[in-house]
Design an enzyme around this catalytic site. Sequence first.
Site, PDB file in Angstrom:
ATOM      1  CG  HIS A   1      -7.175  13.041  -8.171  1.00 42.74           C
ATOM      2  ND1 HIS A   1      -7.342  11.886  -7.427  1.00 42.74           N
ATOM      3  CD2 HIS A   1      -7.841  14.013  -7.512  1.00 42.74           C
ATOM      4  CE1 HIS A   1      -8.089  12.150  -6.364  1.00 42.74           C
ATOM      5  NE2 HIS A   1      -8.405  13.433  -6.395  1.00 42.74           N
TER       6      HIS A   1
ATOM      7  CG  ASP B   1      -1.890   1.154   1.224  1.00 42.85           C
ATOM      8  OD1 ASP B   1      -2.828   1.123   0.417  1.00 42.85           O
ATOM      9  OD2 ASP B   1      -1.712   2.099   2.026  1.00 42.85           O
TER      10      ASP B   1
ATOM     11  CG  ASP C   1      -4.060   9.021 -12.279  1.00 48.14           C
ATOM     12  OD1 ASP C   1      -4.422   8.486 -11.211  1.00 48.14           O
ATOM     13  OD2 ASP C   1      -4.858   9.510 -13.105  1.00 48.14           O
TER      14      ASP C   1
ATOM     15  CG  ASN D   1      -4.523  11.260  -5.328  1.00 46.53           C
ATOM     16  OD1 ASN D   1      -3.822  11.385  -6.332  1.00 46.53           O
ATOM     17  ND2 ASN D   1      -5.094  10.124  -4.996  1.00 46.53           N
TER      18      ASN D   1
ATOM     19  CD  GLU E   1      -4.730   4.202  -1.721  1.00 48.34           C
ATOM     20  OE1 GLU E   1      -4.971   4.644  -0.593  1.00 48.34           O
ATOM     21  OE2 GLU E   1      -5.546   4.261  -2.664  1.00 48.34           O
TER      22      GLU E   1
END
Length: 224
Positions: free
Chosen positions: A102, A89, A106, A97, A132
Amino acid sequence: MAEVGVAAEDELTAGAPAPDLLSLHETIAGMFAKQGDWRRAYEHLRSALDIARAGSLRDTLTSSYNRRYLDQRLPGLPAARGLAVALIDLDRFKHVNDTYGHLLGDRVLCRVADLLQEELPPDGFCARYGGEEFALVLPGVDAPRAVRIVEAARTRVARHPWSELQPGLRVTISAGLAHASAGPVSAQRQLLRADNLLYAAKRAGRNKVAYHDRETTHVITHSE
């Protein structure tokens, strides 16, 4: 009409962009079908089907395998020669973010996926588990080697020059590693064990790898 079909086939073999291969195979198949060349039409339809099937097992953002591939592949892997599953994780990814947007988030996910897929054993693979989270599946490895592989992945992420993407950016991961070496072990149980260990790594302060031996849970400590 035959010349058109051959020209299109030449375009395919000359290296058309990968995202267009599916539609290109379908178009060429239609051309050959109109000519009555059913054999070549069938070949291109089979190629289109193979591309579509392969695409359904890949995550569209990171190009790593997806949860569907993991769910299909993991139950069939034997534990007799060793089978390790790590759930990974990204630490505090919501902060990334919220702070940088965002789109950069990404890019971070894509870069992490690339780093996780480095130096895997021949039959090992990485799959995006969701959001994630990623899964590393390592067949045919003993427990000490599995720990080394996952810890090396954690180190690559922690030491990556993230500031080149965005000044001030820092990205780390936490991992829970479950290992089986004998007897039948269900995929669901293996993932559940890895998930519990992932939370142990988080509770220990993040940017860590947690694993379990016969006696207790261990968390790798380090300074980054």
